[in-house]
Structures are given as structure tokens and as C-alpha cells.
Design a protein around this motif. Structure first.
Motif, PDB file in Angstrom:
ATOM      1  N   GLU A  91       0.805  -1.221   0.000  1.00  0.00           N
ATOM      2  CA  GLU A  91       0.000   0.000   0.000  1.00  0.00           C
ATOM      3  C   GLU A  91       0.837   1.270   0.000  1.00  0.00           C
ATOM      4  O   GLU A  91       0.313   2.368  -0.173  1.00  0.00           O
ATOM      5  CB  GLU A  91      -0.951   0.006   1.201  1.00  0.00           C
ATOM      6  CG  GLU A  91      -0.272   0.094   2.560  1.00  0.00           C
ATOM      7  CD  GLU A  91       0.035  -1.262   3.154  1.00  0.00           C
ATOM      8  OE1 GLU A  91      -0.117  -1.424   4.381  1.00  0.00           O
ATOM      9  OE2 GLU A  91       0.446  -2.178   2.392  1.00  0.00           O
ATOM     10  N   SER A  92       2.147   1.144   0.172  1.00  0.00           N
ATOM     11  CA  SER A  92       2.994   2.338   0.245  1.00  0.00           C
ATOM     12  C   SER A  92       3.333   2.911  -1.130  1.00  0.00           C
ATOM     13  O   SER A  92       3.813   4.041  -1.235  1.00  0.00           O
ATOM     14  CB  SER A  92       4.286   2.023   1.005  1.00  0.00           C
ATOM     15  OG  SER A  92       5.109   1.129   0.277  1.00  0.00           O
ATOM     16  N   VAL A  93       3.116   2.144  -2.198  1.00  0.00           N
ATOM     17  CA  VAL A  93       3.431   2.597  -3.555  1.00  0.00           C
ATOM     18  C   VAL A  93       2.159   2.532  -4.391  1.00  0.00           C
ATOM     19  O   VAL A  93       1.624   1.458  -4.651  1.00  0.00           O
ATOM     20  CB  VAL A  93       4.532   1.742  -4.200  1.00  0.00           C
ATOM     21  CG1 VAL A  93       4.816   2.213  -5.629  1.00  0.00           C
ATOM     22  CG2 VAL A  93       5.807   1.793  -3.363  1.00  0.00           C
ATOM     23  N   ARG A  94       1.677   3.697  -4.804  1.00  0.00           N
ATOM     24  CA  ARG A  94       0.441   3.756  -5.585  1.00  0.00           C
ATOM     25  C   ARG A  94       0.721   3.518  -7.075  1.00  0.00           C
ATOM     26  O   ARG A  94       1.856   3.614  -7.530  1.00  0.00           O
ATOM     27  CB  ARG A  94      -0.223   5.124  -5.401  1.00  0.00           C
ATOM     28  CG  ARG A  94      -0.494   5.512  -3.955  1.00  0.00           C
ATOM     29  CD  ARG A  94      -1.403   6.730  -3.899  1.00  0.00           C
ATOM     30  NE  ARG A  94      -0.907   7.847  -4.689  1.00  0.00           N
ATOM     31  CZ  ARG A  94      -0.409   8.967  -4.167  1.00  0.00           C
ATOM     32  NH1 ARG A  94      -0.310   9.096  -2.844  1.00  0.00           N
ATOM     33  NH2 ARG A  94      -0.015   9.948  -4.950  1.00  0.00           N
ATOM     34  N   ASN A  95      -0.338   3.247  -7.806  1.00  0.00           N
ATOM     35  CA  ASN A  95      -0.199   3.011  -9.238  1.00  0.00           C
ATOM     36  C   ASN A  95       0.349   4.233  -9.962  1.00  0.00           C
ATOM     37  O   ASN A  95       1.154   4.125 -10.890  1.00  0.00           O
ATOM     38  CB  ASN A  95      -1.559   2.612  -9.834  1.00  0.00           C
ATOM     39  CG  ASN A  95      -1.418   1.672 -11.008  1.00  0.00           C
ATOM     40  OD1 ASN A  95      -0.887   0.576 -10.858  1.00  0.00           O
ATOM     41  ND2 ASN A  95      -1.887   2.079 -12.170  1.00  0.00           N
ATOM     42  N   ASP A  96      -0.083   5.428  -9.513  1.00  0.00           N
ATOM     43  CA  ASP A  96       0.390   6.631 -10.196  1.00  0.00           C
ATOM     44  C   ASP A  96       1.869   6.908  -9.947  1.00  0.00           C
ATOM     45  O   ASP A  96       2.488   7.703 -10.666  1.00  0.00           O
ATOM     46  CB  ASP A  96      -0.461   7.852  -9.820  1.00  0.00           C
ATOM     47  CG  ASP A  96      -0.438   8.159  -8.325  1.00  0.00           C
ATOM     48  OD1 ASP A  96       0.227   7.444  -7.558  1.00  0.00           O
ATOM     49  OD2 ASP A  96      -1.104   9.136  -7.923  1.00  0.00           O
ATOM     50  N   THR A  97       2.457   6.239  -8.943  1.00  0.00           N
ATOM     51  CA  THR A  97       3.904   6.368  -8.725  1.00  0.00           C
ATOM     52  C   THR A  97       4.661   5.774  -9.905  1.00  0.00           C
ATOM     53  O   THR A  97       5.594   6.389 -10.440  1.00  0.00           O
ATOM     54  CB  THR A  97       4.318   5.656  -7.428  1.00  0.00           C
ATOM     55  OG1 THR A  97       3.618   6.234  -6.321  1.00  0.00           O
ATOM     56  CG2 THR A  97       5.820   5.773  -7.201  1.00  0.00           C
TER      57      THR A  97
END
Length: 420
Positions: free
Chosen positions: A298-304
Motif C-alpha cells: 500500500e505504500s506505492v500507488r499506481n500513479d507512482t
């Protein structure tokens, strides 16, 4: 305490990443947090050395005693054995205190019951119910997942990473049992953990720039998920500036790190001024992003991932990134694009067809022109290469047959070298 009570109640049990290198920098902040949570204070001698602990009364504490679980690194074990013994003593002291809202005692009593149910002898169950400190076996350092996570071609499921971490870090350190593997006890002691924490004391590194951060805190997150079936809240105690020390949610810190480093045009220009090494640092941060996505999803979003593509593959800031990489360190861009492809291949990034096509083209053209980097991500990773070719040849794409021929030729040559 106010920060940790943000959701309306105190945590039941906090698991700490007990790191020796950080302790050398902050002189005992983590240890102080642990002691205060369970409700003890240190006793100093005339030389300002902590030699013992004493209980903080319930009346003075004015809150529950919160239980802890300590995941100890090898550097801590070997540099601070007296502190390990002192923390173990403090936990044992609080566990014997019969008073309301003493979660250390409550969990110890439950642990004793669970160990008895698992066929431990009565005396052993009672003694081991007080154990909260675990780490690697004596003489061993690290968690064994640091170089496994980026070698994504050799594992298929995150559970394999968790297996390695828990097998490595399940050696107990307590009175009467020092550095002995206790897998059942490890799982039992971790029950009830709803929060994990690490201290951040150095401006020289950060949760995004230091891969050991995800190795230890991320690995602990995987273990808590596995052992308890629940996803803990993650906090970082930021004490880089003692006058502005604060506890923040990990996700908030990591998102800020993306903005000030990997997505920051000024940071990118600074890295460009360092040539080959700067390119390598960019690739390292993308690999660390992958590390966090594996260990704390959960710490890395898709938009990252999408922003990484926009900046480094599509050159959002018009910094001639492709030309610069090719001049200074072409394999850095190759490792970055390979990491992006692996994130998509493993379902860690819900990539669009266009994103996949552009990243696959970048990777395949780089291998065709400069040969494979044979790095942690790419070395021997046939699944990556198959996936890249599939994306490169997707309907609507315009693959270059000559590039594909060179790509296959370099891979064949590299495989021949590896086999010899």
C-alpha cells in the motif's frame, strides 16, 4: 502517545525494527520509546550510563502498558548485547506486574497458554512467554531478502520472500535462551501486533534511498502480515533534527520522498551533474520503489509507477534523459525499465498498454544497442525478456525487426557467457 492514539485507541503491541546503526546515531531513541511504551524508565550511574530500569507507576503513566515485539538486526546484537539484556529484563519485569491494562502481562499469559497448547513443557512455556526479542542467528547479519527482492526472476510469489525473512529472523534472545531458533515462539510472540516502527536518524539516507529500510521494516511488515493475518499500521520516528523530532505515518513519508527526490526536477538535475553515479542512483531509487511495493504494497500507488515512466522514459521535464543515460550510463536506464516491466509482470503495477509498450521499447532497444546489464533485475531473467518482447510486439505497436534480432543476439551471447 498522541500520534499513536490517532485512531481513537492505543496500540495493543508495537513491533520495532531495532537497528544498531541507527542507535549509534540517535543514542537510544528507539530504546527510550520501547521503555516508555511498556512503562519503565532507565537508571543511570554517575558516568551517565544506563545500568538498570525501574517501573513507572500506573498512576504516573496514566495509560495502558503497551506490549512490544523487537526485530533485532545483527549489528545491534553484536554491538549492544548489554542493551539487549536490559530490554529483555525490562520486558520481563513488566510482564510480572499484575495490574489493570498491562498488555505486556496479558500477552505473556496468553502466550503461555498458546505454548502449552503446542506441547511446550510448563516451565519452558512460562519462561518463553516473556520473550519478545528476535533476530538472525549469532554470527549472521541481514535478513537474506535484500538481494532476493530485486532478483524478481527467481521468485514467483511474495510469500517466498516472507518465508526467507521469517526463517532468518526467528532466533530468540532472552534470559536462558540466546540465539536459538524458535519458529513457534516467534509466531506466538508476534500475535496482537497492530503497529510497526523504525527510527530515522540520518540525513545521509532515507526510506527511499536506503535499501536496508525496506529490507528490515518491509520485511517485518511481511512477517506481521503472515503471522497475525492482519496488516499493521507503519510509523517512522524522524529524529534527524532533535529539535523537530516527530512520529509520522510511513506512507506519508515515502510519498514525500518521491516528491523531493525521484520526481523532483532539481534533484534529477543534481544527479545528472554526477554522471555515471547519478544515473545509478536514479536506478537504485526505482529498485527501492519496487522493494517497498513487494514488502509494503500500500505504500506505492499506481500513479507512482506512471510518474516514473513519464519522467524517465518519456522525458516529462525535457531534460534529454535518454540521450544523457546513453552517454553516461545506459545500463542504469535499462535496469529502471526492467524494474518497471517486472512490477507489471508480477501484478504490482496495473500498467496501461501504452505504458508497457513504451517501457518495453526502452528496455529492448537498450539491450539491443548496449547488451544486457546482467544486474539483479535483469541477470538471467528469461521471464522478463519474454514479457518485454510480448509487450513490444503487442497489437498496434510497431516493432523493429532489426532491433529484435540484435536483442536476441545479445541475450544469446550473454547466456553463453553465464553458462561457461
Amino acid at each position: 502517545a498522541k500520534t499513536l492514539k490517532a485512531d481513537g485507541h492505543y496500540p495493543q503491541k508495537i513491533a520495532f525494527d531495532l537497528n544498531g546503526h541507527e542507535t549509534m546515531r540517535h543514542y537510544g531513541v528507539t530504546e527510550g520509546e520501547i521503555m516508555y511504551l511498556i512503562g519503565v524508565r532507565p537508571i543511570w550511574n554517575e558516568n551517565n550510563l544506563v545500568i538498570d530500569v525501574e517501573l513507572i507507576s500506573r498512576e504516573e503513566l496514566k495509560r495502558p502498558r503497551i506490549d512490544v515485539f523487537l526485530a533485532m538486526g545483527g549489528s545491534y546484537r553484536d554491538n549492544f548485547p548489554s542493551r539487549v539484556e536490559l530490554l529483555d529484563k525490562a520486558i520481563r519485569l513488566v510482564a510480572t506486574l499484575d495490574e489493570p491494562e498491562n498488555r505486556v502481562r496479558a500477552f505473556s499469559l496468553q502466550m503461555e497458554k498458546d505454548l502449552l497448547a503446542k506441547k511446550y513443557a510448563a516451565g519452558a512455556a512460562r519462561k518463553l512467554s516473556l520473550a519478545r526479542i528476535f533476530g538472525a542467528k549469532p554470527g549472521e547479519f541481514g535478513t537474506r531478502i535484500l538481494h532476493l527482492v530485486p532478483r524478481s526472476g527467481v521468485w514467483d510469489n511474495t510469500s517466498e520472500i516472507t518465508d526467507v525473512y521469517t526463517n532468518t529472523m526467528s532466533y530468540v534472545y532472552t534470559k536462558g535462551k540466546w540465539g536459538v531458533q524458535e519458529k513457534v515462539l516467534y509466531k506466538t510472540a508476534m500475535q496482537g501486533t497492530d503497529t510497526i516502527m523504525r527510527t530515522w536518524a540520518s540525513n545521509m539516507s532515507s526510506p527511499l534511498t536506503n535499501h536496508h529500510f525496506y529490507e528490515y521494516l518491509g520485511g517485518l511488515n511481511l512477517a506481521v502480515n503472515r503471522m497475525t493475518g492482519k496488516n499493521p499500521t507503519a510509523y517512522v520516528a524522524d529524529v534527524r533534527n532533535p529539535d523537530r523530532a516527530r512520529v509520522e505515518l510511513f506512507e506519508k513519508i515515502l510519498q514525500r520522498e518521491f516528491r523531493v527526490r525521484l520526481f523532483n526536477e532539481k534533484w534529477i538535475r543534481g544527479m545528472k551533474s554526477n554522471g555515471y553515479a547519478g544515473a545509478g542512483q536514479m536506478a537504485e531509487l526505482v529498485k527501492n520503489t519496487f522493494g517497498w511495493k513487494v514488502t509494503r504494497p500500500e505504500s506505492v500507488r499506481n500513479d507512482t509507477w506512471e510518474e516514473i515512466v513519464n519522467i524517465y522514459v518519456r522525458d516529462k521535464y525535457n531534460l534529454q534523459m535518454k540521450e544523457w543515460f546513453e552517454e553516461e550510463n545506459p545500463h542504469a536506464l535499462q535496469e529502471m525499465s526492467a524494474t518497471l516491466l517486472e512490477a507489471a509482470r508480477k501484478g504490482l503495477w496495473d500498467a496501461s498498454a501504452k505504458d508497457l509498450e513504451d517501457v518495453a521499447r526502452t528496455y529492448i532497444e537498450s539491450v539491443a544497442k548496449y547488451g544486457p546489464s546482467a544486474g539483479l533485475v535483469t541477470g538471467g531473467n528469461t521471464q522478463l525478456n519474454d514479457y518485454a518482447q510480448k509487450a513490444y510486439n503487442a497489437p498496434g505497436a510497431k516493432p523493429n525487426p532489426q532491433v529484435l534480432t540484435q536483442f536476441a543476439k545479445h541475450l544469446e551471447q550473454s547466456a553463453g557467457v553465464e553458462s561457461s
